[in-house]
Design an enzyme around this catalytic site. Structure first.
Site, PDB file in Angstrom:
ATOM      1  N   ASP A 109    -104.650 -94.434 -12.850  1.00 57.27           N
ATOM      2  CA  ASP A 109    -104.968 -95.766 -12.320  1.00 57.27           C
ATOM      3  C   ASP A 109    -105.548 -96.709 -13.371  1.00 57.27           C
ATOM      4  OD1 ASP A 109    -104.092 -95.030  -9.848  1.00 57.27           O
ATOM      5  OD2 ASP A 109    -106.072 -94.506  -9.078  1.00 57.27           O
ATOM      6  N   ARG A 128    -106.927 -79.370 -25.125  1.00 59.67           N
ATOM      7  CA  ARG A 128    -106.589 -78.764 -26.422  1.00 59.67           C
ATOM      8  C   ARG A 128    -107.518 -79.303 -27.512  1.00 59.67           C
ATOM      9  NH1 ARG A 128    -102.777 -80.562 -30.355  1.00 59.67           N
ATOM     10  NH2 ARG A 128    -101.554 -78.914 -31.363  1.00 59.67           N
TER      11      ARG A 128
HETATM   12  O1  F6P Z   1    -105.359 -90.740  -9.278  1.00 61.03           O
HETATM   13  C1  F6P Z   1    -105.469 -91.827  -8.410  1.00 61.03           C
HETATM   14  C2  F6P Z   1    -104.294 -91.880  -7.528  1.00 61.03           C
HETATM   15  O2  F6P Z   1    -103.175 -91.759  -8.323  1.00 61.03           O
HETATM   16  C3  F6P Z   1    -104.138 -93.083  -6.627  1.00 61.03           C
HETATM   17  O3  F6P Z   1    -103.542 -94.194  -7.205  1.00 61.03           O
HETATM   18  C4  F6P Z   1    -103.354 -92.493  -5.496  1.00 61.03           C
HETATM   19  O4  F6P Z   1    -103.474 -93.193  -4.324  1.00 61.03           O
HETATM   20  C5  F6P Z   1    -103.983 -91.158  -5.356  1.00 61.03           C
HETATM   21  O5  F6P Z   1    -104.331 -90.776  -6.646  1.00 61.03           O
HETATM   22  C6  F6P Z   1    -103.173 -90.129  -4.697  1.00 61.03           C
HETATM   23  O6  F6P Z   1    -103.985 -89.006  -4.549  1.00 61.03           O
HETATM   24  P1  F6P Z   1    -103.539 -87.725  -3.740  1.00 61.03           P
HETATM   25  O7  F6P Z   1    -102.773 -86.885  -4.704  1.00 61.03           O
HETATM   26  O8  F6P Z   1    -104.807 -87.084  -3.333  1.00 61.03           O
HETATM   27  O9  F6P Z   1    -102.690 -88.202  -2.621  1.00 61.03           O
END
Ligand code: F6P
Length: 305
Positions: A113, A6
């Site tokens: 993260d 946005r």
């Molecule tokens: O965005 C990072 C994250 O949140 C990690 O901490 C986690 O392991 C991963 O994505 C999960 O990803 P997916 O949705 O591909 O399982």
């Protein structure tokens, strides 16, 4: 991400530009999934998690041929710059467009993260932490009433920023992070000592990259004989209405990214350090590891006594 989108759209429109969006991230860019973005098209989304443009992991974009195609699509459509909102992978892709094709890009850090260097906060982290803490608070009611040990697994494949922050705010007795060596035997000893002093329940937070909650649960149960349970919070941490902190962060970063791109800056990622907005070269951001704050680690240990 919606709040950032946005902000990008409205800041760029405000400076007399037209704005388009590509559905499905880099994959959609390769397939020319372009749509016009107007002020109206980003209305009513500030309170929504995820992204209205949707996203995808693109294998093709990881190849030079795929990136070549993406730049072709951008140039054919008359796009003079690209704002990329995302984590490590998305920002690496943006850097490649900048380095390989001198295509003007600007990155915005979006990852629950919070593992991206060059910014104190990535968009989504605060919301994920708050979601985890409210789950911990709920679990604690059962832990206390039933006098149990609960092992709660939070996201963080490669790092423990969510675990540490949510563990501190959730009052955890132990926090296991991928970055810090730990001993389950020591944790069990701590639990027994605490029980001997009258403590009847405990919460242990585990980052998914440090251990699986089910295994930690089983180890503690076998080693102490305490009544233990585990909970995996999983993807519920990646959704839901963003906190106001995240919304305002996203608005500030999105607007800054658009403004810098329009002003001629290239190959950077915007961020926030302290209360100030900053912008760093993507090459610096992606070659630097964001470190766990040692003061927080000490604090967590002192609080767990
Ligand atoms: O965005 C990072 C994250 O949140 C990690 O901490 C986690 O392991 C991963 O994505 C999960 O990803 P997916 O949705 O591909 O399982």
């Amino acid at each position: 991400m919606n709040a950032a989108l946005r902000a990008v759209v409205r800041a760029a429109l405000g400076r007399g530009n037209s704005v388009v969006g590509f559905d499905h991230g880099y994959e959609g860019l390769i397939h020319d999934e372009m749509r016009e973005m107007t002020s109206l098209s980003v209305g009513g989304i500030i309170d929504r998690g995820g992204t209205i443009l949707r996203t995808a992991r693109s294998k093709r974009f990881m190849t030079l041929e795929g990136r070549q195609r993406a730049v072709e699509v951008l140039r054919q459509n008359g796009c003079e710059g690209l704002v990329v909102i995302g984590g490590d992978g998305s920002l690496t892709g943006a850097m490649k467009l900048h380095e390989e094709f001198e295509y003007p890009v600007m990155g915005v850090p979006g990852s629950i993260d919070n593992d991206i260097a060059g910014t104190d906060f990535s968009i989504g982290f605060d919301t994920a932490v708050n979601t985890a803490v409210s789950a911990i608070d709920r679990v604690r009611d059962t832990a206390t009433s039933h006098e149990r040990v609960f092992v709660i697994e939070v996201m963080g494949r490669r790092n423990g920023f969510i675990a540490l922050e949510a563990g501190l705010g959730g009052g955890a007795e132990a926090i296991l992070l991928p970055e810090v060596p730990y001993s389950l035997l020591d944790i069990c000893r701590g639990l027994r000592e605490a029980a001997a002093k009258g403590k009847r329940s405990s919460i242990i937070i585990v980052a998914e990259g440090a251990a699986r909650a089910s295994e930690v649960n089983e180890f503690i149960s076998k080693s102490t004989g305490f009544d233990t349970r585990h909970v995996v919070l999983g993807h519920m941490q990646r959704g839901g209405s963003p906190t106001n902190f995240d919304r305002v962060l996203a608005l500030r970063l999105g607007a800054l990214a658009a403004n810098r791109l329009i002003s001629g800056f290239r190959g950077e990622m915007v961020g926030v350090e302290g209360t100030k907005l900053v912008s760093h070269p993507l090459s610096y951001v992606l070659s630097t590891e964001r470190q766990i704050d040692p003061d927080r680690l000490i604090l967590a240990e002192v609080m767990a006594q």
